[in-house]
Motif scaffolding. Structure first.
Motif, PDB file in Angstrom:
ATOM      1  N   UNK A 117      -3.812   8.149   0.861  1.00 34.08           N
ATOM      2  CA  UNK A 117      -2.643   7.269   1.002  1.00 34.08           C
ATOM      3  C   UNK A 117      -2.609   6.307  -0.167  1.00 34.08           C
ATOM      4  N   UNK A 118      -1.445   6.147  -0.783  1.00 28.55           N
ATOM      5  CA  UNK A 118      -1.295   5.227  -1.903  1.00 28.55           C
ATOM      6  C   UNK A 118       0.108   4.645  -1.869  1.00 28.55           C
ATOM      7  N   UNK A 119       0.227   3.442  -2.372  1.00 29.02           N
ATOM      8  CA  UNK A 119       1.521   2.755  -2.403  1.00 29.02           C
ATOM      9  C   UNK A 119       1.706   2.134  -3.780  1.00 29.02           C
ATOM     10  N   UNK A 120       2.874   2.346  -4.372  1.00 36.90           N
ATOM     11  CA  UNK A 120       3.209   1.787  -5.682  1.00 36.90           C
ATOM     12  C   UNK A 120       4.311   0.761  -5.480  1.00 36.90           C
ATOM     13  N   UNK A 121       4.066  -0.453  -5.942  1.00 35.97           N
ATOM     14  CA  UNK A 121       5.022  -1.548  -5.750  1.00 35.97           C
ATOM     15  C   UNK A 121       5.526  -2.045  -7.104  1.00 35.97           C
ATOM     16  N   UNK A 122       6.783  -2.425  -7.137  1.00 33.22           N
ATOM     17  CA  UNK A 122       7.361  -2.965  -8.367  1.00 33.22           C
ATOM     18  C   UNK A 122       8.833  -3.214  -8.188  1.00 33.22           C
ATOM     19  N   UNK A 123       9.403  -4.002  -9.084  1.00 34.14           N
ATOM     20  CA  UNK A 123      10.820  -4.330  -8.952  1.00 34.14           C
ATOM     21  C   UNK A 123      11.693  -3.145  -9.330  1.00 34.14           C
ATOM     22  N   UNK A 124      12.949  -3.199  -8.934  1.00 29.64           N
ATOM     23  CA  UNK A 124      13.879  -2.116  -9.194  1.00 29.64           C
ATOM     24  C   UNK A 124      14.064  -1.917 -10.690  1.00 29.64           C
ATOM     25  N   UNK A 180      -3.874   6.365  -9.224  1.00 32.41           N
ATOM     26  CA  UNK A 180      -3.284   7.102  -8.109  1.00 32.41           C
ATOM     27  C   UNK A 180      -4.157   8.291  -7.729  1.00 32.41           C
ATOM     28  N   UNK A 181      -4.655   8.999  -8.727  1.00 40.87           N
ATOM     29  CA  UNK A 181      -5.537  10.133  -8.450  1.00 40.87           C
ATOM     30  C   UNK A 181      -6.782   9.682  -7.703  1.00 40.87           C
ATOM     31  N   UNK A 182      -7.339   8.554  -8.116  1.00 38.14           N
ATOM     32  CA  UNK A 182      -8.543   8.035  -7.470  1.00 38.14           C
ATOM     33  C   UNK A 182      -8.260   7.593  -6.044  1.00 38.14           C
ATOM     34  N   UNK A 227       3.860  -5.613   0.186  1.00 40.91           N
ATOM     35  CA  UNK A 227       2.795  -5.069   1.022  1.00 40.91           C
ATOM     36  C   UNK A 227       3.407  -4.121   2.047  1.00 40.91           C
ATOM     37  N   UNK A 228       2.728  -3.022   2.314  1.00 43.58           N
ATOM     38  CA  UNK A 228       3.211  -2.032   3.269  1.00 43.58           C
ATOM     39  C   UNK A 228       2.062  -1.626   4.175  1.00 43.58           C
ATOM     40  N   UNK A 229       2.273  -1.708   5.479  1.00 47.66           N
ATOM     41  CA  UNK A 229       1.317  -1.289   6.523  1.00 47.66           C
ATOM     42  C   UNK A 229      -0.127  -1.630   6.146  1.00 47.66           C
ATOM     43  N   UNK A 230      -0.349  -2.876   5.815  1.00 42.29           N
ATOM     44  CA  UNK A 230      -1.696  -3.390   5.545  1.00 42.29           C
ATOM     45  C   UNK A 230      -2.356  -2.772   4.321  1.00 42.29           C
ATOM     46  N   UNK A 231      -1.591  -2.109   3.475  1.00 45.17           N
ATOM     47  CA  UNK A 231      -2.142  -1.532   2.253  1.00 45.17           C
ATOM     48  C   UNK A 231      -1.902  -2.469   1.079  1.00 45.17           C
ATOM     49  N   UNK A 232      -2.897  -2.601   0.248  1.00 50.08           N
ATOM     50  CA  UNK A 232      -2.723  -3.312  -1.013  1.00 50.08           C
ATOM     51  C   UNK A 232      -2.117  -2.325  -2.004  1.00 50.08           C
ATOM     52  N   UNK A 233      -0.885  -2.523  -2.455  1.00 46.48           N
ATOM     53  CA  UNK A 233      -0.254  -1.515  -3.315  1.00 46.48           C
ATOM     54  C   UNK A 233      -0.747  -1.589  -4.755  1.00 46.48           C
ATOM     55  N   UNK A 234      -0.510  -0.515  -5.461  1.00 47.36           N
ATOM     56  CA  UNK A 234      -0.709  -0.497  -6.904  1.00 47.36           C
ATOM     57  C   UNK A 234       0.517  -1.151  -7.522  1.00 47.36           C
ATOM     58  N   UNK A 235       0.362  -2.363  -8.024  1.00 48.66           N
ATOM     59  CA  UNK A 235       1.496  -3.118  -8.549  1.00 48.66           C
ATOM     60  C   UNK A 235       1.818  -2.630  -9.958  1.00 48.66           C
TER      61      UNK A 235
END
Length: 870
Positions: A338-345, A236-238, A467-475
């Motif tokens: 900009x960063x996106x974190x993806x994962x299940x609830x 995330x920092x990177x 996926x969100x707004x064409x970003x590859x999330x950090x899964x």
């Protein structure tokens, strides 16, 4: 104040090759308050310098910022020297490479001789700046960067020694940004400079702002038991900064070590070679044309332009095979903020974002936390106005030459917040639990809320979307086995091999969800029970017969063991506090509240209003009595404070930073809602209507409105008596709609709320007179059947007058958006009702007629201006 904000001179003043060539006239040089000198091109240094300058200018202090080493002409050096001589204070940003730069050495000597030197230590501390240590290369820092540094620029040793020694003689200024303490350093610098310049109001303003931030910045306290996620935090920092500092470098070596391919560049910092080439061409072209280069394009495609497509291979397996080498393509944005974190609830997304925010909050002026649920995200975004000190209220449009539509006014309010986030002051915007890419109300893209990517403000989103707004999330994946075991063992660390095996079985059955693991750890810490017995208890817990439907139910439907664990917790609470445990009822009530922090008093009130439920079977009473042996003796009937404490200790709820509030995980709330206990939604609505505050609990009042009026395709879940409906309209709906409309410019949803409220009042009126119509149809000749309107005429009149009030307010609000024809129709209906009940001379009727006159006049003006010329 923001009225004092000066126009942005542009980032080029700090980052360009010729910062002094922008717009400094001789008059401005004579009135310069602060000179800021720095040396270097590292993104973090430029970011810090940008922030310091912007913060000073926002507070009304004029600045001159330059890296003199990049000035290429004598004219520009002359301008800088005039600024140095004219400024009141000379701020020099000291880095480990400053002492090899002749211009920094000259600045230190010059300002020290004038007794106005203000050193700011960026990546080293004041104690590191000792002449002998630097020359003799003592310590880890100077072993690489030290030596006889004056020789690097053919300078004089005595002048160099005098400049470095001058730092130790500045006792009153200890501005240390070392170890990432940026925020404290910059705010202290602004405060001290303002005091020396006699700007007492600036100091008072900063003090007041810091008090607000200290109280409201974070939604939750830091998790002292946070486990693992080192690699994810480094990534995330990177992603945000384009760099990794400190110990995190060790956790990220594999990304740095990826080989570069031909025609491929991984985006480091704020640019890559492709971007630089493109920008250089743009700059050259624009210089020929005499225009400034275009830097930003506010388009969704921009993300793809800024992203770096990385093609890399997985290592070749020793076993060979045709799948040994494999290519994968990813679109990841590095260093663009900009960063996106993806994962299940329940996997731990919020915990990760919270930990990141606490670790890096000093590199931002403030952390702005926004709930990302689609019905609430727009309002949560506009709530930032109090921290950003910007007005988002609706403008008075009746005096303007052109009336703005409701949509234009809503967009203007969003634009004001967005503009503040696009200044050179860095904020960290965290959008937690983003449900969809579009707003629930008007289906506009959430991206419209975000500041431009690559600016000083950073954005992190957590979501279940892939996926969100064409970003590859950090899964976000599961915790490792060791980390999961640490989380589950709780305070008891010494378990036998059999018990360890039982914990591993529990981990697998829970789907390795962090939420479930934390609850297991809490139970083992609170109760005298071992893991194998707890596993057996959970397996024997019967599940309720629940019909699952909808997208949100997927995560619960496939994790029955977690639901059994929740039922075990409910049973523990019920046994500890009796069959009507307040703690259990508070959990059940939480399912109907908004996805925000809930006041404990409001939650407990809703819990107390839940009707009696059926008793548990005798078998489960015996099981829970044996399970909680030794636990109930210290617990009697629980107060709301004790019940909330019980929920926190068992990790069913989490503590909020705001005192007297708790919050529940989305999975827990969803299960509580689907558990099907009758009367809970009614209890929640009654509690919110009776005790809720429009200002402090608006999210929960809106949640109650969703249950009462059925927005969109939602069914009406709760129905009120006529007296309750009248109270609701007067005390809740009208104040909420007016505040939403006027204070936040959310015109459409405020008007929709009033429209649905009008429909509900009309339906209630219809129910009052329906029996009269049935009696007329039957044409009975004996004693007539009385109706509710006849039995209670005062209540019927009050109901009709309430509808007239709603109609009048709707008409007045329509004027704000130029909807004069609709407003005319609404106010005429209100006048008819009031004339029929109160008479023509009643003050309310007269007031409504005055509103009609205004509407008629405005409507006539519109028709005159829009009619074709004869």
């Amino acid at each position: 104040m923001h009225q004092e904000k000066q126009k942005n001179i542009g980032r080029s003043q700090v980052t360009s090759v010729t910062p002094t060539s922008t717009s400094f006239s001789s008059n401005r040089l004579r009135s310069c308050d602060v000179y800021i000198g720095f040396h270097g091109r590292k993104p973090l240094l430029l970011r810090f310098t940008n922030w310091l300058r912007a913060e000073l200018e926002i507070q009304g202090l004029s600045c001159f910022v330059t890296d003199r080493a990049r000035c290429r002409s004598s004219r520009k050096h002359g301008i800088v020297e005039k600024a140095m001589d004219a400024c009141t204070f000379g701020v020099v940003i000291v880095t480990r490479k400053s002492f090899r730069n002749p211009y920094t050495i000259e600045e230190l000597r010059f300002f020290s001789s004038k007794k106005n030197l203000v050193p700011v230590y960026f990546d080293l501390g004041p104690d590191d700046c000792l002449v002998r240590d630097i020359i003799e290369k003592r310590g880890e820092l100077w072993e690489k960067h030290g030596g006889e540094l004056w020789l690097l620029y053919a300078g004089l040793e005595k002048e160099w020694r005098d400049a470095v020694s001058a730092l130790s003689r500045v006792d009153e200024w200890k501005l240390d940004a070392h170890d990432g303490k940026w925020r404290d350093c910059i705010l202290r610098a602004v405060t001290l400079l303002a005091l020396r310049l006699g700007r007492r109001s600036v100091v008072d303003r900063i003090t007041k702002w810091r008090e607000k931030v200290d109280k409201d910045e974070f939604p939750f306290p830091q998790n002292e038991n946070f486990v693992g996620r080192k690699k994810e935090l480094s990534e995330l920092e990177f992603m945000l900064f384009g760099d990794v500092t400190g110990d995190a470098e060790k956790d990220y070596f594999e990304l740095k070590a990826r080989p570069r391919r031909k025609h491929l560049t991984i985006g480091w910092g704020r640019s890559n070679s492709l971007d630089e080439t493109r920008k250089e061409r743009q700059t050259e072209s624009s210089r020929r044309k005499g225009k400034e280069p275009v830097i930003w394009k506010e388009l969704e495609k921009e993300i793809e332009m800024q992203s770096t497509t990385m093609h890399y291979q997985t290592p070749k397996l020793k076993t060979g095979g045709k799948h040994g080498r494999r290519k994968r393509s990813m679109k990841i944005v590095y260093g663009k903020g900009i960063a996106c974190v993806s994962g299940e609830t329940g996997i731990g997304k919020t915990e990760l974002l919270l930990e990141f925010a606490y670790r890096f909050h000093q590199k931002y002026k403030m952390v702005l936390w926004i709930g990302g649920e689609s019905r609430y995200i727009r309002q949560n975004y506009l709530n930032l106005w109090s921290f950003l000190e910007v007005e988002v209220g609706i403008e008075s449009g009746l005096e303007r030459s052109r009336m703005k539509s409701f949509e234009e006014q809503e967009e203007a309010a969003i634009a004001r917040v967005r503009k503040e986030l696009m200044r050179n002051i860095p904020f960290l915007v965290i959008i937690d639990n983003l449900e969809t890419e579009k707003d629930w109300w008007d289906h506009k893209l959430i991206m419209d809320l975000l500041p431009r990517f690559g600016g000083e403000t950073h954005v992190i989103m957590s979501t279940r979307l892939s996926r969100v707004i064409n970003l590859e999330p950090l899964k976000l994946s599961y915790l490792s086995g060791v980390e999961a075991m640490t989380l589950m063992q709780g305070s008891a660390k010494d378990h036998s091999i059999t018990e360890i095996d039982a914990l591993r079985v529990i981990e697998e059955k829970l789907g390795r969800l962090t939420l479930g693991l934390a609850i297991i750890g809490a139970i083992l810490s609170e109760l005298p029970i071992n893991p194998s017995r707890l596993l057996d208890t959970i397996n024997r817990m019967p599940l309720r017969d629940i019909t699952w439907s909808g997208r949100d139910s997927h995560s619960l439907r496939r994790n029955n063991f977690l639901l059994q664990l929740l039922e075990v917790c409910f049973s523990i609470f019920d046994h500890a506090d009796g069959p009507r445990s307040l703690a259990t009822r508070m959990v059940l009530s939480s399912g109907w509240f908004a996805p925000a922090a809930i006041p404990i008093s409001l939650l407990a009130l809703a819990a107390h209003k839940i009707p009696e439920k059926h008793q548990r079977t005798r078998l489960w009473k015996k099981i829970m009595r044996s399970l909680t042996c030794g636990f109930t003796s210290s617990y009697t009937r629980k107060s709301e404070a004790e019940a909330s404490s019980l929920l926190l200790r068992f990790n069913i709820a989490r503590c909020c930073a705001k005192e007297g509030y708790i919050q529940f995980n989305q999975l827990t709330k969803l299960y509580a809602r689907r558990r099907g206990v009758s009367g809970v939604a009614q209890a929640m609505v009654q509690a919110v209507v009776n005790r809720g505050s429009i200002i402090h609990h608006s999210e929960h009042i809106w949640s109650a409105c969703f249950l009462l009026f059925g927005f969109g395709n939602d069914p009406v879940v709760v129905e009120l008596k006529v007296s309750e409906l009248i109270f609701l309209v007067k005390e809740v709906i009208l104040p909420l709609a007016i505040r939403t409309f006027i204070t936040f410019s959310r015109c459409s949803i405020a008007l929709e709320l009033l429209r649905l409220c009008t429909n509900a009042l009309e339906a209630a009126e219809q129910a009052f007179v329906t029996p009269v119509e049935k009696w007329l149809d039957k044409s009975l000749c004996w004693k007539p059947i009385q109706t509710n309107a006849q039995l209670n005429p005062c209540l019927w009149q009050e109901l009709a007058l309430s509808r007239a009030t709603v109609l009048e307010i709707r008409a007045k609000l329509m004027l704000r958006g130029g909807q004069f024809d609709i407003g005319d129709d609404l106010i005429r209906k209100a006048i008819f009702i009031r004339t029929s009940i109160c008479g023509e001379d009643h003050p309310d009727t007269i007031s409504a007629r005055e509103t009609l006159s205004k509407v008629t006049r405005l409507l006539a003006n519109v028709q005159i201006h829009t009619s074709p010329q004869s």
